[in-house]
Design a protein around this motif. Structure first.
Motif, mmCIF file in Angstrom:
data_model
loop_
_atom_site.group_PDB
_atom_site.id
_atom_site.type_symbol
_atom_site.label_atom_id
_atom_site.label_comp_id
_atom_site.label_asym_id
_atom_site.label_seq_id
_atom_site.Cartn_x
_atom_site.Cartn_y
_atom_site.Cartn_z
ATOM 1 N N UNK A 201 99.852 -46.281 112.001
ATOM 2 C CA UNK A 201 99.128 -47.541 111.829
ATOM 3 C C UNK A 201 98.107 -47.539 110.695
ATOM 4 N N UNK A 202 97.888 -46.389 110.056
ATOM 5 C CA UNK A 202 96.821 -46.282 109.054
ATOM 6 C C UNK A 202 96.944 -47.315 107.948
ATOM 7 N N UNK A 203 98.166 -47.575 107.478
ATOM 8 C CA UNK A 203 98.356 -48.518 106.378
ATOM 9 C C UNK A 203 98.396 -49.963 106.842
ATOM 10 N N UNK A 204 98.199 -50.167 108.141
ATOM 11 C CA UNK A 204 98.165 -51.533 108.670
ATOM 12 C C UNK A 204 96.747 -51.966 109.018
ATOM 13 N N UNK A 205 95.757 -51.203 108.537
ATOM 14 C CA UNK A 205 94.367 -51.586 108.735
ATOM 15 C C UNK A 205 93.699 -50.977 109.946
ATOM 16 N N UNK A 206 94.265 -49.898 110.499
ATOM 17 C CA UNK A 206 93.657 -49.237 111.650
ATOM 18 C C UNK A 206 92.842 -48.030 111.198
ATOM 19 N N UNK A 207 91.659 -47.868 111.788
ATOM 20 C CA UNK A 207 90.731 -46.804 111.435
ATOM 21 C C UNK A 207 90.366 -46.030 112.689
ATOM 22 N N UNK A 208 90.338 -44.721 112.592
ATOM 23 C CA UNK A 208 89.917 -43.873 113.711
ATOM 24 C C UNK A 208 88.399 -43.897 113.790
ATOM 25 N N UNK A 209 87.853 -44.331 114.920
ATOM 26 C CA UNK A 209 86.402 -44.413 115.072
ATOM 27 C C UNK A 209 85.879 -43.432 116.113
ATOM 28 N N UNK A 216 91.635 -51.848 114.980
ATOM 29 C CA UNK A 216 92.165 -52.719 113.943
ATOM 30 C C UNK A 216 90.980 -53.404 113.257
ATOM 31 N N UNK A 217 90.699 -53.038 111.998
ATOM 32 C CA UNK A 217 89.483 -53.559 111.375
ATOM 33 C C UNK A 217 89.556 -55.056 111.101
ATOM 34 N N UNK A 218 90.772 -55.633 111.147
ATOM 35 C CA UNK A 218 90.874 -57.082 111.043
ATOM 36 C C UNK A 218 90.206 -57.752 112.244
ATOM 37 N N UNK A 219 90.094 -57.025 113.353
ATOM 38 C CA UNK A 219 89.570 -57.593 114.588
ATOM 39 C C UNK A 219 88.124 -57.190 114.850
ATOM 40 N N UNK A 220 87.480 -56.529 113.876
ATOM 41 C CA UNK A 220 86.085 -56.120 114.034
ATOM 42 C C UNK A 220 85.165 -57.277 113.673
ATOM 43 N N UNK A 221 84.252 -57.602 114.580
ATOM 44 C CA UNK A 221 83.295 -58.678 114.320
ATOM 45 C C UNK A 221 81.991 -58.145 113.734
ATOM 46 N N UNK A 222 81.490 -57.023 114.273
ATOM 47 C CA UNK A 222 80.221 -56.483 113.785
ATOM 48 C C UNK A 222 80.053 -55.031 114.217
ATOM 49 N N UNK A 223 79.086 -54.362 113.567
ATOM 50 C CA UNK A 223 78.696 -53.004 113.930
ATOM 51 C C UNK A 223 77.237 -53.024 114.346
ATOM 52 N N UNK A 224 76.936 -52.406 115.478
ATOM 53 C CA UNK A 224 75.569 -52.352 115.986
ATOM 54 C C UNK A 224 75.084 -50.910 115.930
ATOM 55 N N UNK A 225 74.051 -50.609 115.129
ATOM 56 C CA UNK A 225 73.573 -49.225 115.016
ATOM 57 C C UNK A 225 73.019 -48.712 116.347
ATOM 58 N N UNK A 226 73.380 -47.473 116.671
ATOM 59 C CA UNK A 226 72.808 -46.755 117.799
ATOM 60 C C UNK A 226 71.951 -45.625 117.237
ATOM 61 N N UNK A 233 81.036 -50.655 117.887
ATOM 62 C CA UNK A 233 81.927 -51.560 117.163
ATOM 63 C C UNK A 233 82.265 -52.717 118.104
ATOM 64 N N UNK A 234 81.952 -53.925 117.695
ATOM 65 C CA UNK A 234 82.204 -55.103 118.512
ATOM 66 C C UNK A 234 83.410 -55.850 117.939
ATOM 67 N N UNK A 235 84.438 -56.050 118.767
ATOM 68 C CA UNK A 235 85.638 -56.749 118.328
ATOM 69 C C UNK A 235 85.485 -58.262 118.483
ATOM 70 N N UNK A 236 86.434 -58.999 117.954
ATOM 71 C CA UNK A 236 86.368 -60.455 117.988
ATOM 72 C C UNK A 236 86.319 -61.005 119.411
ATOM 73 N N UNK A 241 83.293 -50.832 121.448
ATOM 74 C CA UNK A 241 83.832 -49.484 121.341
ATOM 75 C C UNK A 241 82.837 -48.610 120.588
ATOM 76 N N UNK A 242 82.884 -47.323 120.843
ATOM 77 C CA UNK A 242 81.939 -46.407 120.221
ATOM 78 C C UNK A 242 82.500 -45.824 118.931
ATOM 79 N N UNK A 243 81.704 -45.922 117.857
ATOM 80 C CA UNK A 243 82.015 -45.228 116.613
ATOM 81 C C UNK A 243 81.179 -43.963 116.590
ATOM 82 N N UNK A 244 81.802 -42.811 116.757
ATOM 83 C CA UNK A 244 81.052 -41.562 116.852
ATOM 84 C C UNK A 244 80.629 -41.081 115.473
ATOM 85 N N UNK A 245 79.616 -40.241 115.478
ATOM 86 C CA UNK A 245 79.056 -39.739 114.228
ATOM 87 C C UNK A 245 80.105 -38.963 113.423
#
Length: 259
Positions: A201-209, A216-226, A233-236, A241-245
């Motif tokens: 899925x990497x070339x379809x816009x998916x990122x390992x978080x 799917x970064x097309x479905x990402x609405x915002x990032x909230x710093x912890x 990671x907040x989806x549409x 979901x958690x984006x780990x360090x």
């Protein structure tokens, strides 16, 4: 943090170097004794923090700041024997102003402020870069210039096979030897590891978080710093979901720059 020490006295540079080495989380990328050296070093290494003397062999530390583009100017802590430049230092938004001889307790307090400022700058930059990346992918997709591994995935469920459109997948979660494919309120199990799903899925816009999550970064609405460099990671649809360090730095490598 990556730091540069600028002082025309070797003894003064040695003192700051010793204090930073004790801190344990600062990499000294250069030491400079004059204005020209400092400008070249800052431009070449792009440090996040500069310990800067005011008077430098007929020039001043302010000359260095004036010579740098605003976007290339790091956080500055002035270290000087003269208190009369303090007002001007804070007018150019210096993080701190330390008087020589430097007190270790005062130095450490200043370093705490520097850590907070650098962390805040990294997080803000990451949010901007993540959004920019999503925008670029959207633009590329609309022009049919972004190659895709696959447009649809067959998923076996009970007595039938579901055909899932990749573009509709919100996120993918590891589940042992399977992955759970989430589309809105529904999910399906696919016999595949998270690593294999990432490759597919990497070339379809998916990122390992996260070690167990693709988004799917097309479905990402915002990032909230912890705290500690992590994000939510907040989806549409409101899913969080958690984006780990660890994967924050993987994303930095993907984008080809430090955030």
């Amino acid at each position: 943090m990556r730091a540069i020490i600028v002082d025309d006295e070797e003894l003064a540079r040695r003192g700051i170097r010793t204090l930073l080495q004790r801190a344990g989380d600062v990499e000294i990328v250069s030491e400079c004794g004059n204005v020209d050296e400092a400008i070249r070093a800052i431009s070449a290494t792009e440090p996040e923090l500069v310990y800067l003397d005011v008077q430098l062999q007929g020039n001043t530390g302010f000359d260095i700041i004036a010579a740098l583009p605003g976007t290339k100017c790091p956080h500055v802590i002035f270290v000087t024997a003269f208190d009369r430049f303090a007002v001007r230092a804070f007018e150019i938004h210096a993080l701190d102003y330390l008087l020589k001889p430097v007190n270790e307790q005062r130095f450490n307090a200043s370093l705490v402020r520097a850590r907070a400022a650098v962390a805040g700058a990294r997080e803000g930059s990451m949010i901007r870069r993540f959004c920019q990346m999503a925008t670029e992918l959207h633009a590329s997709s609309s022009q049919d210039s972004l190659p895709s591994m696959t447009d649809r995935i067959p998923v076996k469920t009970h007595d039938r096979v579901m055909i899932v459109n990749v573009a509709e997948i919100d996120w993918v979660e590891a589940d042992g030897d399977y992955v759970s494919v989430h589309v809105k309120s529904k999910s399906w199990l696919l016999r595949e590891t998270i690593a294999a799903a990432e490759a597919r899925l990497a070339l379809s816009g998916f990122v390992r978080i996260h070690r167990s999550t693709l988004v799917n970064i097309y479905h990402v609405r915002e990032l909230l710093p912890l705290s500690k460099g992590e994000f939510t990671v907040v989806l549409l649809d409101g899913t969080q979901l958690k984006l780990s360090r660890n994967y924050r730095f993987a994303l930095e490598r993907l984008l080809g720059r430090t955030l």
